[in-house]
Write an enzyme that holds these catalytic residues in place. Structure first.
Site, PDB file in Angstrom:
ATOM      1  N   GLN A  71       0.816  -1.208   0.000  1.00  0.00           N
ATOM      2  CA  GLN A  71       0.000   0.000   0.000  1.00  0.00           C
ATOM      3  C   GLN A  71       0.860   1.273   0.000  1.00  0.00           C
ATOM      4  O   GLN A  71       2.064   1.239   0.234  1.00  0.00           O
ATOM      5  CB  GLN A  71      -0.913   0.008   1.221  1.00  0.00           C
ATOM      6  CG  GLN A  71      -1.975  -1.068   1.197  1.00  0.00           C
ATOM      7  CD  GLN A  71      -2.957  -0.928   2.341  1.00  0.00           C
ATOM      8  OE1 GLN A  71      -2.903  -1.679   3.304  1.00  0.00           O
ATOM      9  NE2 GLN A  71      -3.856   0.028   2.245  1.00  0.00           N
ATOM     10  N   HIS A  72       0.195   2.364  -0.302  1.00  0.00           N
ATOM     11  CA  HIS A  72       0.674   3.739  -0.081  1.00  0.00           C
ATOM     12  C   HIS A  72       1.726   4.258  -1.068  1.00  0.00           C
ATOM     13  O   HIS A  72       1.942   5.465  -1.148  1.00  0.00           O
ATOM     14  CB  HIS A  72       1.264   3.915   1.329  1.00  0.00           C
ATOM     15  CG  HIS A  72       0.470   3.323   2.428  1.00  0.00           C
ATOM     16  ND1 HIS A  72      -0.868   3.559   2.585  1.00  0.00           N
ATOM     17  CD2 HIS A  72       0.833   2.501   3.446  1.00  0.00           C
ATOM     18  CE1 HIS A  72      -1.300   2.914   3.654  1.00  0.00           C
ATOM     19  NE2 HIS A  72      -0.294   2.260   4.187  1.00  0.00           N
ATOM     20  N   ASP A 226      -2.417  -4.924   0.210  1.00  0.00           N
ATOM     21  CA  ASP A 226      -2.008  -6.216   0.752  1.00  0.00           C
ATOM     22  C   ASP A 226      -2.812  -6.652   1.974  1.00  0.00           C
ATOM     23  O   ASP A 226      -3.172  -7.831   2.108  1.00  0.00           O
ATOM     24  CB  ASP A 226      -0.509  -6.237   1.050  1.00  0.00           C
ATOM     25  CG  ASP A 226      -0.024  -5.065   1.889  1.00  0.00           C
ATOM     26  OD1 ASP A 226      -0.848  -4.250   2.358  1.00  0.00           O
ATOM     27  OD2 ASP A 226       1.206  -4.953   2.083  1.00  0.00           O
TER      28      ASP A 226
END
Length: 468
Positions: A71-72, A226
């Site tokens: 992520q991110h 995830d």
């Protein structure tokens, strides 16, 4: 027998599983490493995917594919779809100052929690975009679209169509800092505050909405982050806590209600089914066991045996396991603390027990934080490297206070992506039910005094830290 594939484009590697769409039976799999570092060229992810797919026997016979991923991360594309600069990953901390600035500018943590369900930290994409605008203005100017690692890889599988074909899902969008899980909408005002303007963003698809077709003719799922993919792979239901004891600890829960925690301890993410996934991360998890085993000069099996041979509560010996500082609670400069050492507790067994209980108490604090957002806790699904410890499995329900299920080891993120692909392929209202034989169930009465003693020592060490 239709086949589906799930991809896990994680920080360290790309994993591909091919499964039977109806039963979930594993047919074949592949894996390829990713480069190290916190700044990575997305082309490396595509190369690893190609290698992992080849190792898994190709995708020509696969009817649907979906991608779960870290992520991110910030992936910037220019008007032609070319990558502007190497992607900044979730673990790149150069935007910590930007996170503090953005928090202050909007009016503080509560304003951010109300807006998007989380408080900016360096992990989140919105802070990386502020860093880019301030430190690399030429690259910021070239940026026509911003997406996440899993979004980009889905786009690559589709043949790199135009920027208007970029898609994402609720789970991954909820970790950007400019999309609200509670409202289901982007917050372009926050993006403009961070970046100075609003570049093109991926369209947010529904949980089983098709993202088009791949170059091999397979249906593409929307993919997800995830943590949401792992929850889907584990078939977590409302009230199920996914507790991952890996390098870091992750406590997430499938919830019917969104979270907005102004302390910043709980990130108000969405899941991959249309629900929510409030999440807490800790810095200290399985490496607490590594460190204790090293200190005692034993292997992990012997560490477990020692811990289980000692009495519950370790005779009052208590370990606060902040060996790398801590994120939850926010004590980055703290260290580990051992309290209650006496002649009677000066044994390897007592230390082993204190280490396991301290690790679990730290994760139980995260569970309390999630519960405080209004989520109802039913049971825990224990995964990650730390779940291989017999002592962790046996002691967990006595510390956490709920039944603990330990599923067999697996590639949960890739499995969740594959299950999503099967859902898209079926067109059904819910994902398929895939059996996961071999799940262990552990239950125990709560050990009196363990968490209370831990909390007392935890706050005692915090007072000493504040006193200098």
């Amino acid at each position: 027998m239709p086949l589906v594939a799930g991809v896990d484009t994680s920080t360290q590697a790309c994993k591909v599983v091919v499964r039977d769409a109806d039963s979930g039976t594993l047919v074949r799999e592949g894996r390829a490493p990713h480069p190290e570092g916190t700044e990575v060229a997305p082309a490396a992810w595509a190369a690893a995917l190609e290698q992992a797919v080849a190792q898994a026997g190709g995708l020509d016979d696969v009817a649907a594919v979906a991608v779960g991923g870290q992520q991110h991360g910030m992936v910037c594309l220019d008007e032609d779809g070319s990558v502007v600069r190497d992607a900044l990953l979730w673990n790149d901390t150069r935007s910590a100052g930007a996170a503090a600035d953005l928090t202050r500018e909007l009016g503080g943590p509560q304003a951010w929690a109300d807006a998007v369900g989380l408080v900016p930290v360096a992990s989140f994409t919105v802070t990386k975009l502020r860093w880019l605008a301030e430190h690399e203005p030429a690259n910021a100017e070239r940026t026509a679209a911003v997406c996440l690692p899993h979004d980009w890889l889905t786009w690559v599988l589709a043949g790199r169509p135009g920027l208007d074909a970029l898609v994402t899902d609720r789970g991954d969008a909820s970790g950007t800092g400019y999309w609200s899980a509670a409202t289901g909408e982007y917050r372009p005002d926050l993006l403009e505050r961070a970046f100075g303007r609003t570049p093109a963003l991926p369209r947010v698809l529904g949980p089983a909405e098709s993202a088009g077709t791949s170059t091999t003719g397979a249906q593409l799922g929307p993919g997800t982050g995830d943590n949401a993919a792992a929850a889907l792979g584990l078939a977590a239901e409302p009230g199920d806590v996914v507790l991952s004891v890996g390098t870091s600890g992750v406590v997430s829960i499938v919830s019917e209600v969104p979270a907005a925690d102004a302390t910043g301890a709980v990130a108000g993410f969405a899941d991959a089914t249309g629900r929510y996934l409030p999440l807490v991360a800790t810095l200290n998890a399985a490496r607490v066991l590594d460190a204790t085993a090293r200190l005692l000069g034993v292997g992990h099996d012997e560490l477990s045996r020692l811990a289980l041979s000692a009495q519950a509560g370790a005779g009052g010996l208590t370990l606060v396991p902040y060996l790398e500082g801590e994120r939850t609670p926010d004590r980055p400069t703290s260290t580990g603390a051992l309290h209650g050492l006496t002649l009677g507790t000066s044994t390897p067994a007592h230390l082993a027990r204190a280490a396991v209980e301290g690790l679990l108490c730290g994760l139980a604090d995260g569970l309390d934080a999630v519960r405080a957002t209004g989520a109802e806790v039913r049971r825990v699904l224990l995964v990650g490297g730390g779940a291989r410890s017999e002592a962790v499995r046996a002691i967990a329900p006595a510390v956490l206070g709920v039944p603990v299920l330990v599923p067999p080891p697996g590639e949960y993120v890739a499995d969740g992506a594959a299950r999503q692909a099967a859902w898209v392929l079926s067109g059904a209202d819910a994902p398929p039910e895939w059996a996961r034989p071999g799940t262990e169930v552990h239950e125990a009465d709560v050990t009196p005094g363990v968490r209370e003693r831990y909390a007392e020592v935890r706050e005692m060490t915090a007072e000493r830290l504040r006193a200098g």
